[in-house]
Design an enzyme around this catalytic site. Structure first.
Site, PDB file in Angstrom:
ATOM      1  N   ASP A   1       0.758  -1.155  -0.127  1.00 54.07           N
ATOM      2  CA  ASP A   1       0.070   0.063   0.008  1.00 54.07           C
ATOM      3  C   ASP A   1       0.862   1.399  -0.047  1.00 54.07           C
ATOM      4  OD1 ASP A   1      -2.341  -1.538  -0.283  1.00 54.07           O
ATOM      5  OD2 ASP A   1      -2.816  -1.409   2.042  1.00 54.07           O
ATOM      6  N   ALA A   2       2.033   1.068   0.547  1.00 53.41           N
ATOM      7  CA  ALA A   2       2.949   2.445   0.352  1.00 53.41           C
ATOM      8  C   ALA A   2       3.251   2.789  -0.931  1.00 53.41           C
ATOM      9  CB  ALA A   2       4.240   2.026   1.326  1.00 53.41           C
ATOM     10  N   SER A   3       3.266   1.857  -1.809  1.00 53.11           N
ATOM     11  CA  SER A   3       3.845   2.119  -3.356  1.00 53.11           C
ATOM     12  C   SER A   3       2.845   2.968  -3.924  1.00 53.11           C
ATOM     13  CB  SER A   3       4.023   0.738  -3.972  1.00 53.11           C
ATOM     14  OG  SER A   3       4.123   0.991  -5.313  1.00 53.11           O
ATOM     15  N   PRO A   4       3.096   4.278  -4.560  1.00 53.83           N
ATOM     16  CA  PRO A   4       2.206   5.089  -5.269  1.00 53.83           C
ATOM     17  C   PRO A   4       1.712   4.443  -6.553  1.00 53.83           C
ATOM     18  CG  PRO A   4       3.919   6.367  -4.416  1.00 53.83           C
ATOM     19  CD  PRO A   4       4.098   5.054  -4.116  1.00 53.83           C
ATOM     20  N   PRO A   5       2.225   3.406  -7.225  1.00 52.82           N
ATOM     21  CA  PRO A   5       2.019   2.868  -8.344  1.00 52.82           C
ATOM     22  C   PRO A   5       0.967   1.812  -8.226  1.00 52.82           C
ATOM     23  CG  PRO A   5       4.294   3.114  -8.737  1.00 52.82           C
ATOM     24  CD  PRO A   5       3.914   3.451  -7.300  1.00 52.82           C
TER      25      PRO A   5
END
Length: 263
Positions: free
Chosen positions: A49-53
């Protein structure tokens, strides 16, 4: 906490005490009516979830009302480097999408694929040549300027190089990007006009984390600020993007001790 370097992106490993699990299949809304003779396979999204993509993909899947299985990749356990994962994605990045046995990675490829395959119309990714070119330009801007030039350029030294200072020039680059976004919005509600597109999903996923490094001043960037508020009103926004964006913001706050001016 460390950073896993990828060829064209990075993923930040969650803390060891986080609960990592496979989410249930998302079926909160009815399935979009598919084009005639199109059979839908099983969709699986891999990510954190921390990943923007990853969050851009989740926003797109929700906009299309597509049910999918969300599998959190246990990066600390090296799940992204197993032979099984590498056979699907040799770049060992997240997000990774599986659709009926076919593997696709890179968020921009994923979100445009999903609309072309499952969209009931072309609103999110127009077929009109000029309108699509506008959306593509915004997607390239997100990839090259916002994600690579701003977020990744700061995150890699912090999380991989164990630095705790950010040069002022890198913060200035974020504000320059905000200036461009303000111009893109012009007198429109969204980045490519009066209707939302995948460009909005892609860019909100990164900007919502960049604000932890460079807060948006509503007096200087009123259109951008208004767009952020508008995007925050999307159904289930916090679950799809807000909470994950805050995770990354908190990670930046933990690492950054000061911003330095370069001589």
């Amino acid at each position: 906490m460390k950073c896993i370097i990828k060829a064209f992106s990075f993923t930040l490993e969650p803390q060891r005490n986080q609960s990592l699990k496979t989410d249930k299949i998302h079926t909160n809304q009815p399935l979009t009516k598919l084009p005639q003779n199109l059979k839908m396979g099983k969709i699986v999204l891999y990510g954190i979830d921390a990943s923007p993509p990853v969050r851009a993909c989740k926003l797109t899947l929700a906009a299309l009302d597509l049910p999918y299985e969300y599998k959190i990749v246990k990066l600390l356990d090296g799940e992204h480097r197993t032979s099984e994962y590498l056979s699907k994605n040799p770049q060992h990045t997240v997000p990774l999408l599986e659709d009926d046995g076919h593997a696709i990675w890179d968020s921009h490829a994923i979100i445009t694929y999903l609309v072309r395959r499952y969209g009931k119309d072309d609103t999110l990714y127009p077929k009109d040549f000029f309108k699509r070119a506008q959306v593509d330009q915004r997607l390239h801007f997100e990839s090259g300027v916002l994600f690579q030039g701003c977020l990744r350029n700061i995150a890699l030294p912090l999380f991989y190089g164990n630095e705790n200072e950010v040069p002022r020039s890198k913060i200035n680059a974020i504000y320059e990007a905000y200036d461009f976004l303000e111009a893109f919005l012009c007198n429109h509600a969204y980045l490519c006009g009066e209707t939302i597109t995948v460009a909005d999903f892609s860019i909100i996923s990164t900007v919502s984390s960049l604000v932890g490094l460079a807060p948006i001043n509503s007096s200087k960037h009123p259109k951008l600020s208004g767009w952020m508020t508008l995007m925050g009103q999307l159904p289930n926004y916090d679950q799809l993007n807000g909470y994950g964006a805050q995770m990354l913001v908190d990670m930046f706050k933990e690492k950054v001790k000061k911003t330095i001016s370069e001589l």
